[in-house]
Design an enzyme around this catalytic site. Structure first.
Site, PDB file in Angstrom:
ATOM      1  N   LYS A   1       6.510   2.601   0.638  1.00 41.62           N
ATOM      2  CA  LYS A   1       6.037   1.719  -0.438  1.00 41.62           C
ATOM      3  C   LYS A   1       4.543   1.899  -0.592  1.00 41.62           C
ATOM      4  O   LYS A   1       3.812   1.909   0.406  1.00 41.62           O
ATOM      5  CB  LYS A   1       6.337   0.267  -0.032  1.00 41.62           C
ATOM      6  CG  LYS A   1       6.015  -0.751  -1.067  1.00 41.62           C
ATOM      7  CD  LYS A   1       7.220  -1.071  -1.925  1.00 41.62           C
ATOM      8  CE  LYS A   1       6.862  -1.816  -3.187  1.00 41.62           C
ATOM      9  NZ  LYS A   1       6.209  -0.996  -4.220  1.00 41.62           N
TER      10      LYS A   1
ATOM     11  N   LYS B   1      -0.385  -2.093   7.101  1.00 37.97           N
ATOM     12  CA  LYS B   1      -0.349  -3.341   6.323  1.00 37.97           C
ATOM     13  C   LYS B   1       1.079  -3.897   6.253  1.00 37.97           C
ATOM     14  O   LYS B   1       1.305  -5.081   6.469  1.00 37.97           O
ATOM     15  CB  LYS B   1      -0.866  -3.053   4.903  1.00 37.97           C
ATOM     16  CG  LYS B   1      -1.076  -4.261   4.044  1.00 37.97           C
ATOM     17  CD  LYS B   1      -1.443  -3.867   2.600  1.00 37.97           C
ATOM     18  CE  LYS B   1      -2.670  -2.993   2.520  1.00 37.97           C
ATOM     19  NZ  LYS B   1      -3.027  -2.648   1.125  1.00 37.97           N
TER      20      LYS B   1
ATOM     21  N   LYS C   1       1.506   6.405  -0.664  1.00 37.50           N
ATOM     22  CA  LYS C   1       0.504   6.282  -1.731  1.00 37.50           C
ATOM     23  C   LYS C   1       0.632   7.519  -2.596  1.00 37.50           C
ATOM     24  O   LYS C   1       1.026   8.585  -2.120  1.00 37.50           O
ATOM     25  CB  LYS C   1      -0.914   6.214  -1.142  1.00 37.50           C
ATOM     26  CG  LYS C   1      -1.878   5.468  -2.006  1.00 37.50           C
ATOM     27  CD  LYS C   1      -1.679   3.959  -1.863  1.00 37.50           C
ATOM     28  CE  LYS C   1      -2.650   3.168  -2.702  1.00 37.50           C
ATOM     29  NZ  LYS C   1      -2.575   1.737  -2.358  1.00 37.50           N
TER      30      LYS C   1
ATOM     31  N   THR D   1      -2.350  -9.934  -5.585  1.00 40.07           N
ATOM     32  CA  THR D   1      -3.352  -9.406  -4.652  1.00 40.07           C
ATOM     33  C   THR D   1      -4.599 -10.283  -4.689  1.00 40.07           C
ATOM     34  O   THR D   1      -5.108 -10.717  -3.648  1.00 40.07           O
ATOM     35  CB  THR D   1      -3.698  -7.937  -4.995  1.00 40.07           C
ATOM     36  OG1 THR D   1      -2.487  -7.214  -5.182  1.00 40.07           O
ATOM     37  CG2 THR D   1      -4.504  -7.283  -3.889  1.00 40.07           C
TER      38      THR D   1
ATOM     39  N   ASN E   1      -7.956  -5.502 -11.632  1.00 34.34           N
ATOM     40  CA  ASN E   1      -6.849  -6.395 -11.313  1.00 34.34           C
ATOM     41  C   ASN E   1      -7.183  -7.261 -10.096  1.00 34.34           C
ATOM     42  O   ASN E   1      -7.071  -8.487 -10.156  1.00 34.34           O
ATOM     43  CB  ASN E   1      -5.576  -5.569 -11.078  1.00 34.34           C
ATOM     44  CG  ASN E   1      -4.414  -6.455 -10.675  1.00 34.34           C
ATOM     45  OD1 ASN E   1      -4.248  -6.785  -9.510  1.00 34.34           O
ATOM     46  ND2 ASN E   1      -3.644  -6.910 -11.643  1.00 34.34           N
TER      47      ASN E   1
ATOM     48  N   SER F   1       5.264  -7.310  -4.170  1.00 38.01           N
ATOM     49  CA  SER F   1       6.044  -6.120  -4.546  1.00 38.01           C
ATOM     50  C   SER F   1       7.373  -6.108  -3.802  1.00 38.01           C
ATOM     51  O   SER F   1       8.417  -5.762  -4.347  1.00 38.01           O
ATOM     52  CB  SER F   1       5.269  -4.836  -4.212  1.00 38.01           C
ATOM     53  OG  SER F   1       4.451  -4.469  -5.292  1.00 38.01           O
TER      54      SER F   1
HETATM   55  P1  NAD Z   1      -8.370  -1.566 -11.170  1.00 37.13           P
HETATM   56  O1  NAD Z   1      -8.333  -0.190 -11.707  1.00 37.13           O
HETATM   57  O2  NAD Z   1      -7.616  -2.647 -11.844  1.00 37.13           O
HETATM   58  O3  NAD Z   1      -9.895  -2.058 -11.026  1.00 37.13           O
HETATM   59  C1  NAD Z   1     -10.859  -1.347 -10.310  1.00 37.13           C
HETATM   60  C2  NAD Z   1     -12.222  -1.917 -10.679  1.00 37.13           C
HETATM   61  O4  NAD Z   1     -13.224  -1.306  -9.856  1.00 37.13           O
HETATM   62  C3  NAD Z   1     -12.646  -1.640 -12.118  1.00 37.13           C
HETATM   63  O5  NAD Z   1     -13.370  -2.758 -12.602  1.00 37.13           O
HETATM   64  C4  NAD Z   1     -13.565  -0.430 -11.974  1.00 37.13           C
HETATM   65  O6  NAD Z   1     -14.463  -0.282 -13.062  1.00 37.13           O
HETATM   66  C5  NAD Z   1     -14.272  -0.775 -10.699  1.00 37.13           C
HETATM   67  N1  NAD Z   1     -14.877   0.359 -10.014  1.00 37.13           N
HETATM   68  C6  NAD Z   1     -14.415   1.612  -9.860  1.00 37.13           C
HETATM   69  N2  NAD Z   1     -15.300   2.361  -9.188  1.00 37.13           N
HETATM   70  C7  NAD Z   1     -16.353   1.551  -8.898  1.00 37.13           C
HETATM   71  C8  NAD Z   1     -17.568   1.723  -8.218  1.00 37.13           C
HETATM   72  N3  NAD Z   1     -17.881   2.901  -7.688  1.00 37.13           N
HETATM   73  N4  NAD Z   1     -18.398   0.655  -8.106  1.00 37.13           N
HETATM   74  C9  NAD Z   1     -18.083  -0.544  -8.633  1.00 37.13           C
HETATM   75  N5  NAD Z   1     -16.930  -0.770  -9.288  1.00 37.13           N
HETATM   76  C10 NAD Z   1     -16.083   0.262  -9.417  1.00 37.13           C
HETATM   77  O7  NAD Z   1      -7.905  -1.422  -9.628  1.00 37.13           O
HETATM   78  P2  NAD Z   1      -7.321  -2.537  -8.673  1.00 37.13           P
HETATM   79  O8  NAD Z   1      -5.845  -2.491  -8.755  1.00 37.13           O
HETATM   80  O9  NAD Z   1      -8.053  -3.815  -8.901  1.00 37.13           O
HETATM   81  O10 NAD Z   1      -7.709  -1.933  -7.228  1.00 37.13           O
HETATM   82  C11 NAD Z   1      -8.980  -2.141  -6.646  1.00 37.13           C
HETATM   83  C12 NAD Z   1      -8.891  -1.904  -5.156  1.00 37.13           C
HETATM   84  O11 NAD Z   1      -7.898  -2.778  -4.585  1.00 37.13           O
HETATM   85  C13 NAD Z   1      -8.461  -0.495  -4.731  1.00 37.13           C
HETATM   86  O12 NAD Z   1      -9.086  -0.167  -3.509  1.00 37.13           O
HETATM   87  C14 NAD Z   1      -6.964  -0.650  -4.492  1.00 37.13           C
HETATM   88  O13 NAD Z   1      -6.454   0.351  -3.615  1.00 37.13           O
HETATM   89  C15 NAD Z   1      -6.933  -2.027  -3.866  1.00 37.13           C
HETATM   90  N6  NAD Z   1      -5.646  -2.710  -3.939  1.00 37.13           N
HETATM   91  C16 NAD Z   1      -5.031  -2.960  -5.128  1.00 37.13           C
HETATM   92  C17 NAD Z   1      -3.815  -3.643  -5.155  1.00 37.13           C
HETATM   93  C18 NAD Z   1      -3.128  -4.009  -6.441  1.00 37.13           C
HETATM   94  O14 NAD Z   1      -2.126  -4.733  -6.378  1.00 37.13           O
HETATM   95  N7  NAD Z   1      -3.601  -3.592  -7.594  1.00 37.13           N
HETATM   96  C19 NAD Z   1      -3.215  -4.045  -3.948  1.00 37.13           C
HETATM   97  C20 NAD Z   1      -3.874  -3.795  -2.743  1.00 37.13           C
HETATM   98  C21 NAD Z   1      -5.086  -3.134  -2.757  1.00 37.13           C
END
Ligand code: NAD
Length: 420
Positions: A73, A97, A109, A193, A224, A353
Protein backbone atom coordinates in the site's frame (compact mmCIF):
# COMPACT_ATOMS: atom_id res chain seq x y z
CA UNK A 1 25.78 -2.35 0.39
CA UNK A 2 23.04 -0.34 -1.30
CA UNK A 3 22.14 -1.71 -4.76
CA UNK A 4 23.03 0.86 -7.41
CA UNK A 5 19.46 1.11 -8.72
CA UNK A 6 18.30 2.64 -5.43
CA UNK A 7 21.39 4.65 -4.56
CA UNK A 8 20.33 8.24 -3.76
CA UNK A 9 20.53 10.54 -0.72
CA UNK A 10 17.01 9.69 0.41
CA UNK A 11 17.41 5.91 0.08
CA UNK A 12 20.67 6.14 1.99
CA UNK A 13 18.85 8.16 4.65
CA UNK A 14 16.14 5.47 5.04
CA UNK A 15 18.84 2.75 5.24
CA UNK A 16 20.82 4.74 7.81
CA UNK A 17 17.71 5.03 10.02
CA UNK A 18 17.01 1.32 9.62
CA UNK A 19 20.61 0.33 10.49
CA UNK A 20 20.58 2.38 13.71
CA UNK A 21 17.31 0.81 14.82
CA UNK A 22 18.44 -2.70 13.82
CA UNK A 23 21.54 -2.26 16.02
CA UNK A 24 19.38 -1.04 18.92
CA UNK A 25 16.90 -3.94 18.54
CA UNK A 26 19.81 -6.38 18.10
CA UNK A 27 18.30 -7.79 14.92
CA UNK A 28 20.70 -10.48 13.68
CA UNK A 29 22.82 -9.50 10.67
CA UNK A 30 21.35 -12.42 8.71
CA UNK A 31 17.83 -10.93 8.98
CA UNK A 32 18.67 -7.34 8.12
CA UNK A 33 18.88 -7.23 4.33
CA UNK A 34 15.73 -9.30 4.09
CA UNK A 35 13.91 -6.67 6.16
CA UNK A 36 15.49 -3.63 4.53
CA UNK A 37 15.73 -4.25 0.78
CA UNK A 38 12.57 -3.70 -1.29
CA UNK A 39 11.05 -6.95 -2.47
CA UNK A 40 10.05 -5.78 -5.92
CA UNK A 41 10.69 -2.75 -8.13
CA UNK A 42 9.12 -1.94 -11.48
CA UNK A 43 10.42 0.72 -13.85
CA UNK A 44 8.44 1.61 -16.97
CA UNK A 45 9.16 3.88 -19.94
CA UNK A 46 5.85 5.39 -21.00
CA UNK A 47 5.41 7.03 -24.39
CA UNK A 48 2.61 9.59 -24.11
CA UNK A 49 1.09 11.71 -26.87
CA UNK A 50 1.29 15.44 -26.13
CA UNK A 51 -1.35 18.01 -27.05
CA UNK A 52 0.89 19.35 -29.87
CA UNK A 53 1.07 15.90 -31.50
CA UNK A 54 4.62 15.09 -30.31
CA UNK A 55 5.49 12.15 -28.05
CA UNK A 56 7.30 12.29 -24.70
CA UNK A 57 8.63 9.19 -22.93
CA UNK A 58 8.01 9.57 -19.18
CA UNK A 59 9.65 7.29 -16.60
CA UNK A 60 7.35 5.64 -14.06
CA UNK A 61 8.22 3.53 -11.00
CA UNK A 62 6.58 1.35 -8.38
CA UNK A 63 8.40 -0.24 -5.45
CA UNK A 64 6.79 -2.88 -3.18
CA UNK A 65 8.84 -3.10 -0.03
CA UNK A 66 7.62 -6.30 1.64
CA UNK A 67 4.85 -8.83 1.05
CA UNK A 68 4.89 -10.48 4.48
CA UNK A 69 1.67 -9.16 6.03
CA UNK A 70 -0.70 -8.66 3.10
CA UNK A 71 -0.87 -6.59 -0.07
CA UNK A 72 1.34 -3.53 -0.36
CA UNK A 73 0.00 0.00 0.00
CA UNK A 74 1.33 3.45 -0.79
CA UNK A 75 0.96 6.66 -2.74
CA UNK A 76 1.80 7.70 -6.29
CA UNK A 77 3.87 10.86 -6.69
CA UNK A 78 4.04 13.05 -9.80
CA UNK A 79 7.09 15.31 -9.43
CA UNK A 80 10.13 16.28 -11.56
CA UNK A 81 12.58 14.81 -8.97
CA UNK A 82 11.01 11.33 -8.72
CA UNK A 83 13.62 8.54 -8.94
CA UNK A 84 13.58 4.83 -8.16
CA UNK A 85 15.70 5.52 -5.06
CA UNK A 86 13.22 8.10 -3.73
CA UNK A 87 10.29 5.77 -4.34
CA UNK A 88 12.22 2.91 -2.66
CA UNK A 89 12.86 4.98 0.48
CA UNK A 90 9.22 6.11 0.66
CA UNK A 91 8.09 2.46 0.25
CA UNK A 92 10.33 1.42 3.16
CA UNK A 93 8.87 4.14 5.41
CA UNK A 94 5.35 3.02 4.42
CA UNK A 95 6.20 -0.48 5.71
CA UNK A 96 7.21 0.81 9.14
CA UNK A 97 4.18 3.18 9.19
CA UNK A 98 1.67 0.40 8.39
CA UNK A 99 3.26 -1.88 11.01
CA UNK A 100 3.26 0.90 13.63
CA UNK A 101 -0.48 1.46 13.14
CA UNK A 102 -1.26 -2.26 12.90
CA UNK A 103 -2.47 -2.30 9.27
CA UNK A 104 -2.29 -5.59 7.33
CA UNK A 105 -0.05 -4.19 4.59
CA UNK A 106 3.52 -3.96 3.41
CA UNK A 107 4.72 -0.58 2.19
CA UNK A 108 4.80 0.54 -1.43
CA UNK A 109 5.28 3.77 -3.32
CA UNK A 110 5.13 4.83 -6.96
CA UNK A 111 5.81 7.84 -9.05
CA UNK A 112 6.21 9.40 -12.45
CA UNK A 113 9.04 11.82 -13.19
CA UNK A 114 7.07 14.77 -14.53
CA UNK A 115 5.95 18.26 -13.62
CA UNK A 116 2.17 17.94 -13.27
CA UNK A 117 1.76 21.74 -13.41
CA UNK A 118 3.33 21.80 -16.87
CA UNK A 119 0.88 19.19 -18.26
CA UNK A 120 -2.63 19.88 -19.54
CA UNK A 121 -5.55 17.94 -18.05
CA UNK A 122 -5.63 15.72 -21.14
CA UNK A 123 -1.89 15.03 -20.88
CA UNK A 124 -2.20 14.23 -17.16
CA UNK A 125 -4.98 11.78 -17.91
CA UNK A 126 -2.90 10.06 -20.62
CA UNK A 127 0.17 9.85 -18.34
CA UNK A 128 -1.96 8.39 -15.52
CA UNK A 129 -3.74 5.85 -17.73
CA UNK A 130 -0.48 4.76 -19.38
CA UNK A 131 1.19 4.37 -15.97
CA UNK A 132 -1.74 2.28 -14.70
CA UNK A 133 -1.81 0.15 -17.85
CA UNK A 134 1.92 -0.61 -17.52
CA UNK A 135 1.43 -1.61 -13.86
CA UNK A 136 -1.63 -3.84 -14.33
CA UNK A 137 0.26 -7.12 -13.68
CA UNK A 138 1.68 -5.70 -10.45
CA UNK A 139 -1.32 -3.97 -8.78
CA UNK A 140 -4.74 -5.14 -7.58
CA UNK A 141 -6.89 -5.24 -4.42
CA UNK A 142 -4.95 -8.24 -3.06
CA UNK A 143 -1.56 -7.28 -4.57
CA UNK A 144 -0.77 -3.58 -4.29
CA UNK A 145 -3.17 -0.67 -3.75
CA UNK A 146 -1.99 2.81 -4.86
CA UNK A 147 -3.24 6.11 -3.37
CA UNK A 148 -2.57 9.84 -3.90
CA UNK A 149 0.68 11.54 -2.88
CA UNK A 150 2.42 14.73 -3.95
CA UNK A 151 1.16 15.96 -7.33
CA UNK A 152 -1.72 13.47 -7.54
CA UNK A 153 -5.28 13.64 -6.23
CA UNK A 154 -8.79 12.16 -6.34
CA UNK A 155 -9.00 12.69 -10.10
CA UNK A 156 -5.76 10.73 -10.63
CA UNK A 157 -7.19 7.86 -8.57
CA UNK A 158 -10.46 7.95 -10.56
CA UNK A 159 -8.49 7.52 -13.83
CA UNK A 160 -6.41 4.71 -12.32
CA UNK A 161 -9.51 2.90 -11.07
CA UNK A 162 -11.23 3.33 -14.45
CA UNK A 163 -8.22 2.05 -16.43
CA UNK A 164 -7.83 -1.01 -14.19
CA UNK A 165 -11.59 -1.72 -14.22
CA UNK A 166 -11.82 -1.52 -18.04
CA UNK A 167 -9.04 -4.09 -18.25
CA UNK A 168 -10.80 -6.36 -15.72
CA UNK A 169 -14.18 -6.09 -17.43
CA UNK A 170 -15.92 -5.04 -14.23
CA UNK A 171 -15.72 -2.26 -11.67
CA UNK A 172 -12.82 -2.71 -9.18
CA UNK A 173 -12.99 0.20 -6.72
CA UNK A 174 -10.65 -1.51 -4.19
CA UNK A 175 -7.67 -1.25 -6.55
CA UNK A 176 -6.89 2.31 -5.40
CA UNK A 177 -7.81 4.48 -2.40
CA UNK A 178 -8.21 8.23 -2.16
CA UNK A 179 -10.91 8.06 -4.88
CA UNK A 180 -13.80 10.50 -5.11
CA UNK A 181 -16.61 9.47 -2.73
CA UNK A 182 -18.90 9.07 -5.76
CA UNK A 183 -16.67 6.21 -7.02
CA UNK A 184 -16.36 4.26 -3.76
CA UNK A 185 -14.01 6.61 -1.94
CA UNK A 186 -14.30 6.98 1.81
CA UNK A 187 -15.80 9.96 3.56
CA UNK A 188 -12.98 11.76 5.37
CA UNK A 189 -10.12 10.29 3.26
CA UNK A 190 -9.16 13.59 1.58
CA UNK A 191 -8.87 15.33 4.96
CA UNK A 192 -7.53 12.33 6.90
CA UNK A 193 -3.78 13.02 6.77
CA UNK A 194 -4.05 16.70 7.73
CA UNK A 195 -6.66 16.02 10.43
CA UNK A 196 -4.51 13.22 11.81
CA UNK A 197 -1.54 15.61 11.95
CA UNK A 198 -3.67 18.10 13.92
CA UNK A 199 -5.00 15.37 16.26
CA UNK A 200 -1.45 14.26 17.13
CA UNK A 201 -0.36 17.87 17.63
CA UNK A 202 -3.22 18.31 20.11
CA UNK A 203 -2.01 15.16 21.97
CA UNK A 204 1.54 16.53 22.04
CA UNK A 205 0.25 19.88 23.32
CA UNK A 206 -1.63 18.08 26.12
CA UNK A 207 1.55 16.19 26.99
CA UNK A 208 3.63 19.38 27.12
CA UNK A 209 0.93 21.49 28.77
CA UNK A 210 0.66 23.99 25.88
CA UNK A 211 -2.67 25.79 25.54
CA UNK A 212 -3.97 25.74 21.95
CA UNK A 213 -5.69 29.13 22.28
CA UNK A 214 -3.29 31.69 20.85
CA UNK A 215 -0.45 29.21 20.24
CA UNK A 216 1.28 29.73 16.88
CA UNK A 217 1.79 27.36 13.95
CA UNK A 218 3.98 27.48 10.84
CA UNK A 219 3.20 25.14 7.92
CA UNK A 220 5.54 24.37 5.01
CA UNK A 221 3.62 23.08 1.97
CA UNK A 222 0.04 24.22 1.38
CA UNK A 223 -1.28 21.17 -0.46
CA UNK A 224 -3.53 18.36 0.68
CA UNK A 225 -1.67 17.66 3.94
CA UNK A 226 -0.47 21.17 4.83
CA UNK A 227 -3.70 22.94 3.81
CA UNK A 228 -5.96 20.63 5.85
CA UNK A 229 -3.55 20.59 8.81
CA UNK A 230 -3.44 24.42 8.84
CA UNK A 231 -7.25 24.68 8.76
CA UNK A 232 -7.63 22.07 11.51
CA UNK A 233 -5.04 23.79 13.75
CA UNK A 234 -6.85 27.07 13.18
CA UNK A 235 -10.12 25.47 14.29
CA UNK A 236 -8.35 24.20 17.44
CA UNK A 237 -7.52 27.84 18.30
CA UNK A 238 -3.95 28.12 16.99
CA UNK A 239 -2.86 31.12 14.94
CA UNK A 240 -1.26 30.05 11.64
CA UNK A 241 1.41 32.73 11.24
CA UNK A 242 3.33 31.38 8.21
CA UNK A 243 2.68 29.04 5.28
CA UNK A 244 4.51 28.27 2.05
CA UNK A 245 4.37 26.34 -1.19
CA UNK A 246 6.96 25.48 -3.85
CA UNK A 247 6.93 29.11 -5.06
CA UNK A 248 7.38 31.04 -1.79
CA UNK A 249 6.13 31.75 1.70
CA UNK A 250 3.85 34.11 3.64
CA UNK A 251 4.16 35.55 7.15
CA UNK A 252 1.69 37.44 9.31
CA UNK A 253 2.39 37.53 13.07
CA UNK A 254 -1.32 38.26 13.74
CA UNK A 255 -2.37 35.06 11.96
CA UNK A 256 -3.15 34.46 8.28
CA UNK A 257 -6.81 34.48 7.22
CA UNK A 258 -6.91 30.97 5.75
CA UNK A 259 -10.39 31.28 4.21
CA UNK A 260 -9.23 34.32 2.20
CA UNK A 261 -5.95 32.54 1.36
CA UNK A 262 -7.92 29.54 0.02
CA UNK A 263 -9.87 31.87 -2.28
CA UNK A 264 -6.57 33.30 -3.56
CA UNK A 265 -5.13 29.77 -4.11
CA UNK A 266 -8.28 28.66 -5.95
CA UNK A 267 -7.80 31.57 -8.37
CA UNK A 268 -4.01 31.59 -8.83
CA UNK A 269 -2.95 27.99 -7.90
CA UNK A 270 -0.33 29.36 -5.47
CA UNK A 271 -0.16 31.20 -2.17
CA UNK A 272 2.27 33.74 -3.68
CA UNK A 273 0.85 37.23 -4.14
CA UNK A 274 -1.71 36.96 -1.31
CA UNK A 275 -2.09 40.45 0.14
CA UNK A 276 -2.95 39.45 3.73
CA UNK A 277 0.66 38.67 4.69
CA UNK A 278 4.23 39.60 3.84
CA UNK A 279 6.41 37.45 1.58
CA UNK A 280 9.14 35.25 3.09
CA UNK A 281 11.29 32.46 1.70
CA UNK A 282 10.95 28.77 2.57
CA UNK A 283 14.30 29.01 4.38
CA UNK A 284 13.03 31.86 6.58
CA UNK A 285 9.76 30.04 7.20
CA UNK A 286 11.49 27.01 8.70
CA UNK A 287 13.31 29.10 11.30
CA UNK A 288 10.35 31.34 12.21
CA UNK A 289 9.70 31.23 16.00
CA UNK A 290 6.45 29.32 16.70
CA UNK A 291 4.92 26.71 18.99
CA UNK A 292 4.25 24.18 16.22
CA UNK A 293 6.27 23.69 13.01
CA UNK A 294 4.67 21.43 10.39
CA UNK A 295 6.88 20.52 7.42
CA UNK A 296 4.25 19.17 4.96
CA UNK A 297 6.01 19.41 1.59
CA UNK A 298 9.14 17.52 0.63
CA UNK A 299 11.72 15.29 2.28
CA UNK A 300 15.11 16.59 3.55
CA UNK A 301 14.00 20.13 4.52
CA UNK A 302 15.38 20.22 8.08
CA UNK A 303 19.06 19.45 7.71
CA UNK A 304 22.41 19.78 9.46
CA UNK A 305 22.45 23.42 8.23
CA UNK A 306 19.19 24.67 9.76
CA UNK A 307 18.33 22.21 12.59
CA UNK A 308 20.08 24.32 15.23
CA UNK A 309 18.07 27.36 14.10
CA UNK A 310 14.50 26.02 14.16
CA UNK A 311 12.50 27.63 16.96
CA UNK A 312 9.46 25.51 17.82
CA UNK A 313 8.17 23.43 20.75
CA UNK A 314 6.60 20.75 18.54
CA UNK A 315 7.98 19.54 15.21
CA UNK A 316 5.10 17.69 13.53
CA UNK A 317 6.26 15.90 10.38
CA UNK A 318 3.36 15.99 7.94
CA UNK A 319 5.71 15.19 5.04
CA UNK A 320 7.64 11.95 4.68
CA UNK A 321 11.32 12.23 5.58
CA UNK A 322 11.49 16.02 6.13
CA UNK A 323 14.30 15.71 8.73
CA UNK A 324 17.71 14.26 7.85
CA UNK A 325 19.67 12.03 10.28
CA UNK A 326 22.21 14.91 10.68
CA UNK A 327 19.36 17.18 11.78
CA UNK A 328 18.03 14.45 14.07
CA UNK A 329 21.37 14.33 15.88
CA UNK A 330 21.20 18.10 16.46
CA UNK A 331 17.56 18.00 17.58
CA UNK A 332 18.45 15.19 20.01
CA UNK A 333 20.58 17.80 21.84
CA UNK A 334 17.56 20.13 22.05
CA UNK A 335 15.12 18.43 24.47
CA UNK A 336 12.84 21.49 24.34
CA UNK A 337 11.66 20.24 20.90
CA UNK A 338 9.07 17.43 20.87
CA UNK A 339 9.13 15.55 17.55
CA UNK A 340 6.09 13.76 16.14
CA UNK A 341 7.91 11.60 13.58
CA UNK A 342 6.59 11.23 10.04
CA UNK A 343 5.58 7.57 10.21
CA UNK A 344 3.29 8.44 13.12
CA UNK A 345 2.37 12.05 12.30
CA UNK A 346 1.07 11.53 8.75
CA UNK A 347 -0.29 8.00 9.26
CA UNK A 348 -3.90 9.26 9.16
CA UNK A 349 -3.84 9.02 5.35
CA UNK A 350 -2.99 5.34 5.14
CA UNK A 351 -5.29 4.47 8.04
CA UNK A 352 -8.32 5.94 6.24
CA UNK A 353 -7.07 4.42 2.97
CA UNK A 354 -7.25 1.09 4.78
CA UNK A 355 -10.84 1.91 5.83
CA UNK A 356 -11.65 2.81 2.21
CA UNK A 357 -10.25 -0.54 0.98
CA UNK A 358 -12.25 -2.45 3.63
CA UNK A 359 -15.45 -0.56 2.68
CA UNK A 360 -14.88 -1.24 -1.04
CA UNK A 361 -14.23 -4.96 -0.48
CA UNK A 362 -17.47 -5.23 1.50
CA UNK A 363 -19.47 -2.73 -0.61
CA UNK A 364 -20.67 -1.38 2.71
CA UNK A 365 -19.97 2.26 3.51
CA UNK A 366 -19.54 4.11 6.79
CA UNK A 367 -20.55 7.64 7.76
CA UNK A 368 -17.86 10.26 8.37
CA UNK A 369 -18.25 10.15 12.16
CA UNK A 370 -17.50 6.42 12.18
CA UNK A 371 -14.44 6.91 9.94
CA UNK A 372 -13.03 9.71 12.07
CA UNK A 373 -13.62 8.01 15.43
CA UNK A 374 -11.96 4.81 14.19
CA UNK A 375 -9.06 6.91 12.81
CA UNK A 376 -8.49 8.76 16.08
CA UNK A 377 -8.64 5.49 18.04
CA UNK A 378 -5.81 4.01 15.95
CA UNK A 379 -3.72 7.20 16.08
CA UNK A 380 -4.23 7.44 19.84
CA UNK A 381 -3.00 3.88 20.32
CA UNK A 382 0.07 4.47 18.10
CA UNK A 383 0.84 7.76 19.91
CA UNK A 384 0.61 6.17 23.38
CA UNK A 385 2.70 3.15 22.35
CA UNK A 386 5.36 5.40 20.80
CA UNK A 387 5.62 7.81 23.73
CA UNK A 388 5.70 4.91 26.23
CA UNK A 389 8.47 3.14 24.28
CA UNK A 390 10.39 6.41 23.99
CA UNK A 391 10.22 7.07 27.75
CA UNK A 392 10.84 3.47 28.86
CA UNK A 393 13.81 2.89 26.59
CA UNK A 394 15.20 6.46 26.71
CA UNK A 395 15.11 6.99 22.93
CA UNK A 396 13.69 9.70 20.67
CA UNK A 397 10.11 9.56 19.41
CA UNK A 398 11.40 8.79 15.88
CA UNK A 399 13.53 5.96 17.15
CA UNK A 400 10.61 4.61 19.17
CA UNK A 401 8.17 4.71 16.23
CA UNK A 402 10.67 3.10 13.85
CA UNK A 403 11.55 0.45 16.44
CA UNK A 404 7.90 -0.54 16.93
CA UNK A 405 7.31 -0.74 13.17
CA UNK A 406 10.52 -2.58 12.29
CA UNK A 407 10.19 -5.03 15.20
CA UNK A 408 6.69 -6.03 14.08
CA UNK A 409 7.77 -6.73 10.50
CA UNK A 410 10.83 -8.59 11.78
CA UNK A 411 8.67 -10.83 14.01
CA UNK A 412 6.24 -11.54 11.17
CA UNK A 413 9.10 -12.54 8.86
CA UNK A 414 10.58 -14.82 11.53
CA UNK A 415 7.20 -16.51 12.06
CA UNK A 416 6.64 -17.06 8.35
CA UNK A 417 10.15 -18.47 7.99
CA UNK A 418 12.31 -18.64 4.91
CA UNK A 419 11.02 -20.66 1.97
CA UNK A 420 13.85 -23.04 0.99
P1 NAD B 1 0.40 18.09 -2.51
O1 NAD B 1 0.94 17.92 -3.87
O2 NAD B 1 -1.06 18.14 -2.28
O3 NAD B 1 1.04 19.39 -1.81
C1 NAD B 1 2.42 19.58 -1.70
C2 NAD B 1 2.65 21.04 -1.32
O4 NAD B 1 4.04 21.25 -1.06
C3 NAD B 1 2.28 22.04 -2.41
O5 NAD B 1 1.75 23.20 -1.81
C4 NAD B 1 3.63 22.35 -3.06
O6 NAD B 1 3.65 23.59 -3.75
C5 NAD B 1 4.51 22.37 -1.84
N1 NAD B 1 5.93 22.16 -2.12
C6 NAD B 1 6.52 21.34 -3.00
N2 NAD B 1 7.85 21.49 -2.96
C7 NAD B 1 8.11 22.43 -2.01
C8 NAD B 1 9.28 23.01 -1.49
N3 NAD B 1 10.47 22.64 -1.95
N4 NAD B 1 9.16 23.94 -0.51
C9 NAD B 1 7.95 24.31 -0.04
N5 NAD B 1 6.80 23.78 -0.49
C10 NAD B 1 6.88 22.86 -1.46
O7 NAD B 1 1.06 16.88 -1.65
P2 NAD B 1 0.55 16.25 -0.30
O8 NAD B 1 -0.31 15.09 -0.62
O9 NAD B 1 0.06 17.33 0.60
O10 NAD B 1 1.93 15.64 0.29
C11 NAD B 1 2.84 16.43 1.03
C12 NAD B 1 3.74 15.52 1.83
O11 NAD B 1 2.94 14.69 2.69
C13 NAD B 1 4.59 14.54 1.02
O12 NAD B 1 5.82 14.32 1.69
C14 NAD B 1 3.77 13.26 1.06
O13 NAD B 1 4.57 12.10 0.83
C15 NAD B 1 3.24 13.32 2.47
N6 NAD B 1 2.05 12.52 2.72
C16 NAD B 1 0.90 12.71 2.01
C17 NAD B 1 -0.23 11.95 2.30
C18 NAD B 1 -1.55 12.16 1.61
O14 NAD B 1 -2.53 11.54 2.02
N7 NAD B 1 -1.64 13.01 0.61
C19 NAD B 1 -0.17 10.96 3.31
C20 NAD B 1 1.01 10.80 4.03
C21 NAD B 1 2.11 11.59 3.73
Amino acid sequence: MIPQVYDSPIFRMACQQFDLVADFLEIPESARDRLKMPKRAVSVAMPVRRDDGSTTVFMGYRVQHHLTLGPTKGGVRFHPDVTLGEVGALAMWMSWKCALTGLPYGGAKGGVTCDPRALSIGELERVTRRYTQELIPFIGPQIDIPAPDMGTNEQTMAWMMDTYSLQSGHCVPAVVTGKPVSLGGSLGRKESTGRGVAYLISRAMDTLGINAQGATAVVQGYGNVGGVAAASLNRMGLKVIAVSDAFGGLYNPKGIDLAKLDEHVAKTKSIVGFDGAEAITNEQLLITPCDVLVPAAMERQITGDNAAKIQCRILAEGANGPTTPEADAIIAQRPEIFVIPDILCNAGGVVVSYFEWVQDLQSFFWDEGEVMSKLYRILEQAFVQTINFSRKRGVSMRFAALSLGIQRVHEAKQMRGLFP
